[in-house]
Design a protein around this motif. Sequence first.
Motif, short mmCIF file in Angstrom:
data_model
loop_
_atom_site.label_atom_id
_atom_site.label_comp_id
_atom_site.label_asym_id
_atom_site.label_seq_id
_atom_site.Cartn_x
_atom_site.Cartn_y
_atom_site.Cartn_z
N GLY A 114 -5.57 4.56 -1.07
CA GLY A 114 -5.00 3.26 -0.68
C GLY A 114 -5.08 3.02 0.81
N ASP A 115 -4.86 4.07 1.59
CA ASP A 115 -4.92 3.91 3.05
C ASP A 115 -6.36 3.76 3.53
OD1 ASP A 115 -5.44 6.51 2.27
OD2 ASP A 115 -4.59 7.42 4.07
N ASN A 116 -7.33 4.18 2.70
CA ASN A 116 -8.74 4.00 3.07
C ASN A 116 -9.11 2.52 3.15
OD1 ASN A 116 -8.70 6.74 2.68
ND2 ASN A 116 -10.31 6.80 1.16
N ILE A 117 -8.41 1.72 2.36
CA ILE A 117 -8.71 0.29 2.31
C ILE A 117 -8.58 -0.31 3.71
CG2 ILE A 117 -7.95 -1.96 1.41
CD1 ILE A 117 -7.08 -0.37 -1.16
N GLY A 163 6.20 4.14 5.22
CA GLY A 163 7.53 3.58 5.43
C GLY A 163 8.10 2.90 4.20
N ALA A 164 7.64 3.33 3.02
CA ALA A 164 8.18 2.74 1.77
C ALA A 164 9.66 3.07 1.64
CB ALA A 164 7.42 3.28 0.57
N ILE A 178 0.81 -1.22 0.00
CA ILE A 178 0.00 0.00 0.00
C ILE A 178 0.85 1.28 0.00
CG2 ILE A 178 -1.66 1.35 1.37
CD1 ILE A 178 -3.14 -1.26 1.92
N PRO A 179 1.93 1.37 0.81
CA PRO A 179 2.72 2.61 0.78
C PRO A 179 3.29 2.93 -0.61
CG PRO A 179 3.32 1.29 2.68
CD PRO A 179 2.40 0.46 1.85
N TYR A 180 3.57 1.90 -1.41
CA TYR A 180 4.17 2.11 -2.72
C TYR A 180 3.18 2.66 -3.75
CZ TYR A 180 8.11 -0.24 -0.69
OH TYR A 180 9.18 -0.56 0.13
N LEU A 181 1.88 2.70 -3.37
CA LEU A 181 0.90 3.37 -4.23
C LEU A 181 1.22 4.85 -4.36
CD1 LEU A 181 -2.44 1.75 -2.98
CD2 LEU A 181 -1.26 1.30 -5.14
N GLY A 182 1.98 5.38 -3.42
CA GLY A 182 2.40 6.78 -3.48
C GLY A 182 3.21 7.11 -4.73
#
Length: 200
Positions: free
Chosen positions: A123-126, A196-197, A71-75
């Motif tokens: 992504g973080d909403n998931i 933390g990506a 999820i962090p890599y969606l950034g």
Amino acid sequence: MDLGIIGQAAGLFAVTNVDDILILSLFFAQGAGRRGSTRRIVAGQYLGFAAILAVAVAAAFGATFLPESAIPYLGLLPLVLGLKAAWQAWRSHRNGGDEEKGGAGDEGPGPWEVAAVTFANGGDNIGVYVPVLATAGVGGMSVYAVVFLILVAVWCRAGMFFATRPVIAKALSRWGHILLPLVLIAIGLLILIEGGAFGL
């Protein structure tokens, strides 16, 4: 239909998507005066949110299509799109092009561009939606999905409203080509850093 669940769904959507109104306003300002841009932006918003909802529903049923560590890599999506928009705006300015277009191209934002930003930003909403949907049961999950999808239209309308207010429209027309890349890059970096990506 339980009004309590409808209220909870509306509240959850509003709290987790408040930042989307700013992004939508910037997209609508970027597409102003371009034929079909409203339709493309709305389609992109629905595509992106439908993807968020599909992943959340699947995860609520126990399927994990998107590992939590990913999820962090969606950034990277809004970061790359922001850098691309910044490059186009710089190139357009350097070539003496119309700053108001900001290098967005003749058609304005495309549906896949909007969808990518919407999905990455949500992504973080998931992580928030999954436990709520998992405990709501199939009936409650359906209510949440319907309310969420109705509110996507409301959010699009709000973004369009803000983008067309004379004072805001003038500011976005003048500065939108700079604001959009900055907002996208900031969102991308925020998602990467908070998640933390790359060990950030």
